[in-house]
Motif scaffolding. Structure first.
Motif, mmCIF file in Angstrom:
data_model
loop_
_atom_site.group_PDB
_atom_site.id
_atom_site.type_symbol
_atom_site.label_atom_id
_atom_site.label_comp_id
_atom_site.label_asym_id
_atom_site.label_seq_id
_atom_site.Cartn_x
_atom_site.Cartn_y
_atom_site.Cartn_z
ATOM 1 N N ALA A 58 53.344 38.844 20.383
ATOM 2 C CA ALA A 58 52.917 38.140 21.597
ATOM 3 C C ALA A 58 53.736 38.473 22.842
ATOM 4 O O ALA A 58 53.414 38.004 23.935
ATOM 5 C CB ALA A 58 52.940 36.633 21.359
ATOM 6 N N HIS A 59 54.813 39.243 22.654
ATOM 7 C CA HIS A 59 55.560 39.655 23.853
ATOM 8 C C HIS A 59 56.350 40.929 23.591
ATOM 9 O O HIS A 59 57.257 40.948 22.762
ATOM 10 C CB HIS A 59 56.522 38.561 24.317
ATOM 11 C CG HIS A 59 57.299 38.953 25.537
ATOM 12 N ND1 HIS A 59 56.707 39.095 26.781
ATOM 13 C CD2 HIS A 59 58.602 39.285 25.724
ATOM 14 C CE1 HIS A 59 57.616 39.478 27.665
ATOM 15 N NE2 HIS A 59 58.782 39.606 27.042
ATOM 16 N N THR A 60 55.981 41.995 24.312
ATOM 17 C CA THR A 60 56.775 43.211 24.216
ATOM 18 C C THR A 60 56.608 44.044 25.488
ATOM 19 O O THR A 60 55.825 43.679 26.392
ATOM 20 C CB THR A 60 56.401 44.035 22.956
ATOM 21 O OG1 THR A 60 57.337 45.095 22.789
ATOM 22 C CG2 THR A 60 55.002 44.597 23.052
ATOM 23 N N HIS A 61 57.390 45.098 25.553
ATOM 24 C CA HIS A 61 57.280 46.098 26.622
ATOM 25 C C HIS A 61 57.320 47.415 25.864
ATOM 26 O O HIS A 61 58.386 47.998 25.670
ATOM 27 C CB HIS A 61 58.444 45.979 27.599
ATOM 28 C CG HIS A 61 58.717 44.562 28.044
ATOM 29 N ND1 HIS A 61 58.035 43.973 29.074
ATOM 30 C CD2 HIS A 61 59.562 43.609 27.567
ATOM 31 C CE1 HIS A 61 58.464 42.731 29.230
ATOM 32 N NE2 HIS A 61 59.396 42.487 28.324
ATOM 33 N N ILE A 62 56.172 47.850 25.404
ATOM 34 C CA ILE A 62 56.120 48.880 24.369
ATOM 35 C C ILE A 62 56.795 50.201 24.766
ATOM 36 O O ILE A 62 57.496 50.798 23.938
ATOM 37 C CB ILE A 62 54.648 49.054 23.881
ATOM 38 C CG1 ILE A 62 54.595 49.843 22.584
ATOM 39 C CG2 ILE A 62 53.751 49.692 24.873
ATOM 40 C CD1 ILE A 62 54.982 49.035 21.406
ATOM 41 N N VAL A 208 54.087 35.856 31.448
ATOM 42 C CA VAL A 208 55.230 35.685 32.350
ATOM 43 C C VAL A 208 56.499 35.446 31.528
ATOM 44 O O VAL A 208 56.419 34.958 30.400
ATOM 45 C CB VAL A 208 54.948 34.499 33.323
ATOM 46 C CG1 VAL A 208 54.883 33.169 32.575
ATOM 47 C CG2 VAL A 208 55.944 34.427 34.463
ATOM 48 N N HIS A 209 57.640 35.846 32.074
ATOM 49 C CA HIS A 209 58.923 35.472 31.465
ATOM 50 C C HIS A 209 59.331 34.117 32.036
ATOM 51 O O HIS A 209 59.180 33.887 33.241
ATOM 52 C CB HIS A 209 60.021 36.470 31.838
ATOM 53 C CG HIS A 209 59.843 37.830 31.243
ATOM 54 N ND1 HIS A 209 59.352 38.899 31.952
ATOM 55 C CD2 HIS A 209 60.106 38.293 30.003
ATOM 56 C CE1 HIS A 209 59.326 39.969 31.170
ATOM 57 N NE2 HIS A 209 59.773 39.634 29.980
ATOM 58 N N LEU A 210 59.870 33.252 31.195
ATOM 59 C CA LEU A 210 60.239 31.924 31.691
ATOM 60 C C LEU A 210 61.527 31.425 31.056
ATOM 61 O O LEU A 210 61.644 31.372 29.820
ATOM 62 C CB LEU A 210 59.081 30.941 31.393
ATOM 63 C CG LEU A 210 59.324 29.475 31.753
ATOM 64 C CD1 LEU A 210 59.626 29.316 33.235
ATOM 65 C CD2 LEU A 210 58.108 28.627 31.367
ATOM 66 N N ALA A 245 57.070 33.892 27.899
ATOM 67 C CA ALA A 245 58.025 34.465 26.955
ATOM 68 C C ALA A 245 59.399 33.806 27.090
ATOM 69 O O ALA A 245 59.845 33.511 28.193
ATOM 70 C CB ALA A 245 58.154 35.964 27.196
ATOM 71 N N HIS A 246 60.014 33.587 25.960
ATOM 72 C CA HIS A 246 61.401 33.112 25.806
ATOM 73 C C HIS A 246 61.549 31.591 25.862
ATOM 74 O O HIS A 246 61.777 30.953 24.852
ATOM 75 C CB HIS A 246 62.347 33.794 26.804
ATOM 76 C CG HIS A 246 62.297 35.287 26.721
ATOM 77 N ND1 HIS A 246 62.574 35.964 25.553
ATOM 78 C CD2 HIS A 246 61.967 36.245 27.626
ATOM 79 C CE1 HIS A 246 62.442 37.260 25.755
ATOM 80 N NE2 HIS A 246 62.062 37.457 26.997
ATOM 81 N N CYS A 247 61.504 31.004 27.063
ATOM 82 C CA CYS A 247 61.608 29.537 27.198
ATOM 83 C C CYS A 247 62.833 28.975 26.479
ATOM 84 O O CYS A 247 62.755 27.950 25.800
ATOM 85 C CB CYS A 247 60.324 28.871 26.684
ATOM 86 S SG CYS A 247 58.888 29.301 27.664
ATOM 87 N N THR A 296 58.445 40.323 19.680
ATOM 88 C CA THR A 296 59.667 41.070 19.407
ATOM 89 C C THR A 296 60.469 41.308 20.681
ATOM 90 O O THR A 296 61.638 41.652 20.610
ATOM 91 C CB THR A 296 59.347 42.457 18.814
ATOM 92 O OG1 THR A 296 58.539 43.175 19.751
ATOM 93 C CG2 THR A 296 58.627 42.327 17.480
ATOM 94 N N ASP A 297 59.806 41.155 21.867
ATOM 95 C CA ASP A 297 60.360 41.692 23.103
ATOM 96 C C ASP A 297 60.503 43.202 22.917
ATOM 97 O O ASP A 297 59.982 43.763 21.952
ATOM 98 C CB ASP A 297 61.675 40.996 23.475
ATOM 99 C CG ASP A 297 61.909 40.997 24.998
ATOM 100 O OD1 ASP A 297 61.122 41.625 25.711
ATOM 101 O OD2 ASP A 297 62.877 40.371 25.448
ATOM 102 N N SER A 298 61.192 43.873 23.809
ATOM 103 C CA SER A 298 61.171 45.341 23.726
ATOM 104 C C SER A 298 62.158 45.863 22.697
ATOM 105 O O SER A 298 63.088 45.162 22.289
ATOM 106 C CB SER A 298 61.518 45.942 25.086
ATOM 107 O OG SER A 298 62.927 45.968 25.245
HETATM 108 ZN ZN LIG Z 1 60.247 40.607 28.088
#
Ligand SMILES: [Zn+2]
Length: 426
Positions: A58-62, A208-210, A245-247, A296-298
């Motif tokens: 659900a969240h990455t920067h491939i 969005v990153h939060l 993402a994150h929170c 996973t994030d990047s």
């Molecule tokens: Zn990110």
């Protein structure tokens, strides 16, 4: 295809043993005890296999696989400014394409069937997605450090318009386009409002990153007199379906407020741990009714794209920080890693194994050492399985990966080209 005598594990962890599963036209068209009549094409003996829904990252920067291992064990600012940003300044579309292809290969091999991405050169990412057969919600990261510019003046605006006009719904809907304001601290409230308006007009979801770091949280409060979550709400971002993402640093009031909106948290425990950002209060969020998926994030901050690891880390962390071994049971971790992600992407007919749903699934080998013995398949899947247990990854009924072989990706070339790009970049 027809898979016979297979154990089927639903997204919520419910097991149905000895099922026959037929797939036609990209969807599950029969799941039951009988062997359905008809010519189903390939027939797979599933007696040593367990079928689970495909993972949704659900969240990455491939494309950041290019920066995997390039600067670890460093303070966040130094890592970003000395290592990541200088490389990103030099990236070309070709780099992004090959980095994406390699990252997709890594994800397919560990059972990921869809991912949500935020980056740039998104046409190149989309090309890799289309060719590889995976699904993705692609967001062009929007940031602005020039006070004279509005959203419509930014290159990110033009790229997003192109994505919406050219790439949205391509590959039988495998590609969806999201609006992706990077964060509160890299934009302004008026930019966020413009993005919200654009997203509403084009029926886009938002990534969005939060509240990833304490620094971000404190600086925002100093700047605006309110938390990053309040800034997003007041800018109209939360009026859209959002994946945040994150929170990690949400306040109790943020959590209560956000539970009233269509927001899914993309919990990224490994990245948060590695960058020492902190630990998101997932149990508290869940109790408040917030939806939670996993990312996973990047690969620059993880450093792999393995959802088995992410799922297990999420479950273990929730137990460890609450001193409660019953916190986040296996069924919840599996749901977060699969169906919750699909729902966050707006893919309501995906992320679970049900008749009529899109056939995005993974077959795991029950005869692998880490899968034996089997007192409880769900337990093995969440707490013991890994990428090596993956026998087959299927998206929209199409086999992308089987017995260690890629059917849609020239993996030798992807590795060669990625190394070539990295050599030139660094
Ligand atoms: Zn990110």
């Amino acid at each position: 295809m027809l898979i016979t005598d297979v154990d089927v594990l639903s997204a919520s962890g419910k097991l149905q043993s000895g099922m026959n599963v037929a797939v036609n036209d990209g969807r599950f068209c029969y799941i039951g005890k009988q062997i359905p009549d008809g010519d189903w094409g390939e027939r797979i003996n599933g007696s040593s296999l367990v079928m689970i829904p495909g993972f949704v990252n659900a969240h990455t920067h491939i494309p950041m696989v290019l920066m995997r291992g390039y600067g670890d064990d460093m303070p966040l600012d130094k890592w970003l400014y000395d290592r990541i940003f200088p490389v990103e300044d030099k990236l070309t579309g070709d780099d992004v394409y090959w980095g994406s292809m390699l990252g997709i290969a890594e994800m397919i091999a560990c059972g990921i069937t869809s991912f949500s991405d935020m980056y740039y050169y998104c046409a190149n990412i989309s090309k890799a997605v289309l060719e590889s057969g995976i699904k993705a919600n692609i967001g062009r990261g929007i940031s602005c450090f020039d006070d004279t510019k509005r959203f419509a003046d930014l290159p990110a605006h033009d790229e997003l318009v192109e994505l919406v006009n050219v790439y949205k719904n391509l590959g039988d809907g495998r590609i969806l386009i999201d609006a992706a304001p990077h964060s509160e601290y890299t934009t302004r409230p008026d930019i966020l409002s413009d993005v919200a308006e654009f997203a509403d007009m084009h029926k886009l979801r938002v990534q969005v990153h939060l509240s990833e770091t304490r620094k971000e949280h404190l600086e925002c409060t100093g700047r605006h007199g309110k938390t990053p979550a309040s800034v997003l709400r007041d800018s109209g971002i939360f009026d859209l379906p959002v994946t945040a993402a994150h929170c990690v640093w949400l306040t109790d009031l943020d959590i209560e407020m956000m539970s009233g909106y269509d927001v899914t948290i993309a919990h990224c425990p490994q990245s948060n741990l590695k960058l020492a950002s902190g630990i998101a209060q997932v149990e508290k969020m869940r109790r408040a009714g917030l939806k939670i998926a996993l990312g996973t994030d990047s690969a620059a901050s993880n450093n792999n794209l393995d959802m088995f690891e992410e799922m297990r880390t999420a479950a273990l962390l929730a137990k460890g920080v609450s001193l409660n071994p019953c916190a986040m049971p296996a069924c919840e971790a599996l749901f977060m890693a699969t169906r919750a992600g699909a729902l966050a992407q707006g893919r309501h007919d995906s992320g679970d194994i049900k008749q009529g749903y899109l056939a995005d699934f993974v077959l795991l080998d029950k005869h692998r050492p880490e899968m034996v013995p089997c007192h409880d398949i769900l337990s093995n899947v969440v707490y013991a399985a890994g990428a090596a247990s993956v026998k087959m990854t299927v998206v929209n009924g199409r086999i992308l990966y089987r017995d260690g072989n890629y059917l849609t990706i020239d993996i030798e070339r992807a590795i060669y080209e990625t190394k070539r790009c990295v050599r030139l970049l660094m």
